[in-house]
Design a protein around this motif. Structure first.
Motif, PDB file in Angstrom:
ATOM      1  N   ASP A 171     -33.860  13.038 -16.614  1.00  0.00           N
ATOM      2  CA  ASP A 171     -34.275  11.693 -16.191  1.00  0.00           C
ATOM      3  C   ASP A 171     -35.341  11.817 -15.130  1.00  0.00           C
ATOM      4  O   ASP A 171     -35.628  12.911 -14.625  1.00  0.00           O
TER       5      ASP A 171
ATOM      6  N   VAL B 128     -37.556   9.061 -12.031  1.00  0.00           N
ATOM      7  CA  VAL B 128     -37.781   7.739 -11.450  1.00  0.00           C
ATOM      8  C   VAL B 128     -39.206   7.336 -11.802  1.00  0.00           C
ATOM      9  O   VAL B 128     -40.151   8.082 -11.529  1.00  0.00           O
TER      10      VAL B 128
ATOM     11  N   TYR C   8     -35.490   2.843 -12.006  1.00  0.00           N
ATOM     12  CA  TYR C   8     -34.419   3.786 -12.328  1.00  0.00           C
ATOM     13  C   TYR C   8     -33.099   3.048 -12.222  1.00  0.00           C
ATOM     14  O   TYR C   8     -32.951   2.129 -11.412  1.00  0.00           O
TER      15      TYR C   8
END
Length: 336
Positions: free
Chosen positions: A192, A194, A331
């Protein structure tokens, strides 16, 4: 973030402690530091130097063909095999799975990784099967940065780096069994990131709402010459590309707030990144952001009942004023 006025100071402090981008860690999101069991074995460039004798030179390879990765697909726990002792001539990277997510934000990259020492063939660190780790690519060893920068979420890479791009500058790592000159091999999953700003196609809002323009990535809100609406409005301005936000999420955002009464900016968090528990914010945020997608820019027009009924000192809001926010959802992750 606009924490609810009804929350106690202790509750706000507790929520603030969970800010993933200022405290660098929270219950559900990855920690900024690697495994505490082997702190000197992580890709972090902040490892304390430790005396370590140089190893006998190994003829370096100019490719990764000698490395075998069992379970090579993204998400599967890998097993790295190499006939030791082995070394690489320069940092070399192989993309094993091509991700389709956003390009990583260099300051906030969430990864799973496994590290093997080329000299010994032994694993020295990893977090597969555990919580993902967040790294700032400016604070990791050079080879790790070269492997990840510019890649997309969902990508798995195999990288081998010589000691010069690994731990040589730190004298190796005695605790991890890494000596000066050791080649390090990593398999890294980019889990992942941001976002750096809103994503997806622009959405044209209905007429009569505050208008939002953008210059140099920063939104500007212009209030119409009309009375504020009696009910709150949560209008997406971009389509977004990520998961939907839930009421129990920790979120990270950029945002700007304007007073309807004066048209002046009362809060500006469009540089850096702010974050915390959505459930600890004012009612309009809780109602307006649930169900929106990560990547969406959202216009929130919040009457007093949904923002600050009695006014506020921080941000400066007069009692009875309507507050207009533009929020970029960068996020979101479920609270652990």
């Amino acid at each position: 973030m606009p924490f609810a006025a009804s929350k106690t100071a202790a509750a706000a402090t507790s929520a603030a402690a969970l800010l993933i981008l200022t405290a660098c860690g929270q219950a559900a999101a990855p920690s900024v530091s690697p495994s505490e069991a082997t702190p000197s074995a992580s890709p972090s460039a902040s490892t304390s130097p430790s005396p370590s004798a140089s190893t006998k030179p190994i003829k370096p390879s100019n490719n990764l063909d000698a490395i075998t990765v069992k379970n090579p697909k993204f998400g599967a726990t890998p097993k790295i095999t190499v006939k030791a002792p082995w070394a690489i001539d320069q940092t070399r990277v192989k993309v094993m799975t091509e991700g389709k997510g956003p390009v990583v934000n260099p300051s906030y990259v969430f990864v799973n990784y496994l590290g093997v020492n080329g000299r010994t063939g032994k694993e020295f660190d990893g977090n597969f099967g555990k919580t993902s780790t967040m790294f700032d690519l400016s604070s990791v060893v050079p080879g790790f940065k070269k492997a990840l920068e510019g890649k997309k979420v969902g990508t798995r890479v195999l990288v081998a780096m010589p000691g010069s791009d690994g731990y040589d500058s730190q004298g190796g790592s005695e605790q991890a069994g890494i000596k000066v000159g050791d080649t390090l091999i990593f398999v890294v999953d980019i889990v992942d990131t941001v976002l750096t700003g809103p994503t997806g196609a622009a959405i044209t809002p209905p007429a009569g709402l505050p208008t939002v323009t953008e210059a140099n990535g920063k939104p500007t809100i212009t209030i119409p010459k009309a009375d504020p609406p009696a009910k709150m409005i949560a209008q997406p301005l971009t389509a977004g590309t990520g998961r939907k936000v839930t009421a129990k999420d920790v979120i990270a955002v950029h945002y700007v707030a304007v007073s309807w009464k004066t048209g002046k900016v009362i809060e500006d968090k469009t540089t850096g990144v702010d974050g915390g528990l959505l459930s600890s914010t004012i009612p309009g945020w809780q109602k307006g952001l649930v169900g929106k997608k990560v990547g969406q820019r959202v216009l929130l027009v919040l009457p007093p009942a949904d923002s600050y009924p009695k006014g506020s000192n921080n941000p400066p809001v007069e009692a009875g004023d309507t507050v207009v926010y533009v929020v970029d959802l960068l996020y979101a992750t479920a609270q652990g």
